[in-house]
Design a protein around this motif. Structure first.
Motif, PDB file in Angstrom:
ATOM      1  N   ALA A 259       0.833  -1.205   0.000  1.00 14.66           N
ATOM      2  CA  ALA A 259       0.000   0.000   0.000  1.00 14.66           C
ATOM      3  C   ALA A 259       0.867   1.253   0.000  1.00 14.66           C
ATOM      4  O   ALA A 259       0.589   2.224  -0.721  1.00 14.66           O
ATOM      5  N   ALA A 260       1.928   1.238   0.814  1.00 15.85           N
ATOM      6  CA  ALA A 260       2.816   2.404   0.880  1.00 15.85           C
ATOM      7  C   ALA A 260       3.546   2.615  -0.443  1.00 15.85           C
ATOM      8  O   ALA A 260       3.710   3.755  -0.906  1.00 15.85           O
ATOM      9  N   GLN A 261       4.000   1.533  -1.060  1.00  6.97           N
ATOM     10  CA  GLN A 261       4.692   1.642  -2.348  1.00  6.97           C
ATOM     11  C   GLN A 261       3.775   2.203  -3.423  1.00  6.97           C
ATOM     12  O   GLN A 261       4.173   3.067  -4.211  1.00  6.97           O
ATOM     13  N   ALA A 270      -3.842   5.616 -12.063  1.00  5.01           N
ATOM     14  CA  ALA A 270      -5.045   5.006 -11.491  1.00  5.01           C
ATOM     15  C   ALA A 270      -4.844   4.711 -10.014  1.00  5.01           C
ATOM     16  O   ALA A 270      -3.741   4.374  -9.573  1.00  5.01           O
ATOM     17  N   GLU A 271      -5.919   4.816  -9.262  1.00  5.56           N
ATOM     18  CA  GLU A 271      -5.851   4.579  -7.833  1.00  5.56           C
ATOM     19  C   GLU A 271      -5.657   3.099  -7.545  1.00  5.56           C
ATOM     20  O   GLU A 271      -6.343   2.243  -8.107  1.00  5.56           O
ATOM     21  N   ARG A 272      -4.720   2.794  -6.638  1.00  3.34           N
ATOM     22  CA  ARG A 272      -4.504   1.427  -6.180  1.00  3.34           C
ATOM     23  C   ARG A 272      -4.534   1.424  -4.667  1.00  3.34           C
ATOM     24  O   ARG A 272      -3.811   2.184  -4.023  1.00  3.34           O
ATOM     25  N   ARG A 273      -5.393   0.558  -4.106  1.00  5.96           N
ATOM     26  CA  ARG A 273      -5.596   0.551  -2.663  1.00  5.96           C
ATOM     27  C   ARG A 273      -5.500  -0.867  -2.124  1.00  5.96           C
ATOM     28  O   ARG A 273      -5.749  -1.841  -2.849  1.00  5.96           O
ATOM     29  N   VAL A 274      -5.184  -0.953  -0.839  1.00  7.64           N
ATOM     30  CA  VAL A 274      -5.070  -2.234  -0.142  1.00  7.64           C
ATOM     31  C   VAL A 274      -5.876  -2.167   1.141  1.00  7.64           C
ATOM     32  O   VAL A 274      -5.836  -1.170   1.867  1.00  7.64           O
ATOM     33  N   LYS A 323     -14.611   4.171   2.735  1.00  9.01           N
ATOM     34  CA  LYS A 323     -14.073   5.065   3.759  1.00  9.01           C
ATOM     35  C   LYS A 323     -13.017   4.362   4.595  1.00  9.01           C
ATOM     36  O   LYS A 323     -13.197   4.089   5.779  1.00  9.01           O
ATOM     37  N   TRP A 324     -11.912   4.055   3.966  1.00  9.02           N
ATOM     38  CA  TRP A 324     -10.806   3.437   4.678  1.00  9.02           C
ATOM     39  C   TRP A 324      -9.502   3.844   3.982  1.00  9.02           C
ATOM     40  O   TRP A 324      -9.459   4.068   2.777  1.00  9.02           O
ATOM     41  N   GLU A 325      -8.476   3.970   4.794  1.00 12.62           N
ATOM     42  CA  GLU A 325      -7.164   4.357   4.281  1.00 12.62           C
ATOM     43  C   GLU A 325      -6.449   3.139   3.720  1.00 12.62           C
ATOM     44  O   GLU A 325      -6.495   2.052   4.306  1.00 12.62           O
ATOM     45  N   SER A 326      -5.799   3.299   2.587  1.00  7.61           N
ATOM     46  CA  SER A 326      -5.090   2.170   1.981  1.00  7.61           C
ATOM     47  C   SER A 326      -4.048   1.616   2.945  1.00  7.61           C
ATOM     48  O   SER A 326      -3.264   2.363   3.536  1.00  7.61           O
ATOM     49  N   GLY A 327      -4.064   0.301   3.099  1.00  7.09           N
ATOM     50  CA  GLY A 327      -3.168  -0.368   4.034  1.00  7.09           C
ATOM     51  C   GLY A 327      -3.780  -0.595   5.397  1.00  7.09           C
ATOM     52  O   GLY A 327      -3.175  -1.266   6.246  1.00  7.09           O
TER      53      GLY A 327
END
Length: 351
Positions: A259-261, A270-274, A323-327
């Motif tokens: 997620a940080a990478q 494009a958005e990439r989320r975990v 509604k959540w932060e990636s990672g």
């Protein structure tokens, strides 16, 4: 929007529950797939999951596509969006070669059968005859977004005698197996899917630049949902659980790093989320049945367990909200607690 979903571990207990929950979502739900690729080690178990998915889709009361997903919106008229395009892909994430992994990822992103999966696909086609789920007769359009559910994993319980003395050969072997199945394999698949999604975006952009298509296909967003556990964060006093805890902790750390990478490298792409999702202590089978069959008592009463369908429904709610932060790590009891206004929902001590 054409939503391609890839579900690894679909032959497992929780994977099957998630597959059924996805297929039963009403048209217009943000998480509802247009294509659903089932990945797992056992072709027979995948065919059984396909049959369960068919039943779940057939029982859904709302399968009418909204106007925004009409044929004019880019969905193939040969396969209406009120149906879910189903493919199954026998694959071992730990032992698969890089080329095999890449081939399955590329096919799954496009909602197509993968090379060498013809017998499994035939079984799925037979199982889904007459249901809302079906196997495509024509290539689908490129996806507008992709979601990967990574549910594959193992408990890797060593014998009770070996577990009483951490560091023994049996324990070391179990830890290695747990890390491979719970962390390394899922991370390999996530990387392969990300590459396939990137290639799909690049291919669509190239076609658009040549003037063959209007600008219908922007860069494709990717969401990875890694099934985690509270034990990835909270130590277990049970020696038998050491391999599982190490494997899940490694997976949690790996997907947080991913997620940080992605956050650091996305820029204007494009958005990439975990999302690290802990489903709660599932009732009726899976990991808990395996633990108890081995004579391990985790001290959790059966009334504290969670129905797989309830856990899957909670995850669908989380994904729909966005509604959540990636990672982030979100637990089933976090969701229940928010619904009931009780903070973490009393998840401490639950697995």
């Amino acid at each position: 929007m054409a939503h391609a979903v890839i579900l690894a571990g679909a032959s497992g207990y929780y994977g099957r529950a998630l597959a059924c929950a996805l297929a039963a979502l009403p048209a217009g739900h943000p998480a509802r797939p247009c294509s659903l690729a089932l990945l797992g080690r056992s072709p027979a178990a995948l065919a059984a999951t396909a049959a369960a998915v068919t039943s779940a889709a057939a029982a859904a009361t709302d399968v009418v596509a909204p106007p925004s997903e009409s044929v004019g919106g880019g969905i193939s008229p040969l396969f209406p969006p009120s149906r879910v395009r189903l493919t199954i892909h026998p694959l071992d994430l730990v032992t698969a070669t890089p080329s095999a992994l890449a081939a399955v990822a590329a096919a799954a992103v496009r909602g197509l059968p993968s090379p060498g999966a013809s017998s499994a696909v035939a079984a799925a086609a037979a199982a889904t005859d007459g249901g809302e789920v079906g196997v495509p007769s024509a290539p689908p359009t490129p996806p507008a977004r992709v979601t990967l559910f990574s549910t594959a994993g193992v408990v890797a319980l060593p014998s009770a005698a070996a577990a009483a003395a951490p560091g023994g050969d049996a324990v070391s072997a179990a830890v290695a197996a747990s890390v491979a199945a719970n962390a390394v394999g899922p991370l390999r698949l996530a990387a392969a899917v990300a590459t396939a999604v990137g290639a799909t975006s690049a291919m669509a952009a190239e076609v658009e630049e040549q003037g063959v298509l209007p600008p219908l296909f922007p860069p494709v967003p990717l969401t990875v949902v890694a099934v985690s556990s509270l034990l990835a964060l909270v130590p277990s006093p049970l020696p038998e659980m050491l391999p599982y805890v190490v494997g899940k902790s490694a997976a949690e750390a790996a997907f947080r790093c991913l997620a940080a990478q992605w956050a650091a490298s996305q820029g204007g792409g494009a958005e990439r989320r975990v999302l690290n999702w802990a489903p709660g202590p599932l009732a009726g089978g899976g990991m808990r049945t395996e633990i108890r069959a081995a004579g391990v008592d985790d001290g959790l009463p059966r009334e504290g367990e969670v129905a797989p369908a309830d856990s899957a429904a909670a995850l669908m709610d989380v994904l729909a909200s966005g509604k959540w932060e990636s990672g982030a790590h979100i637990d089933y009891f976090d969701v229940v607690g928010e619904r009931n206004g009780k903070g973490n929902g009393g998840r401490e001590g639950k697995r």
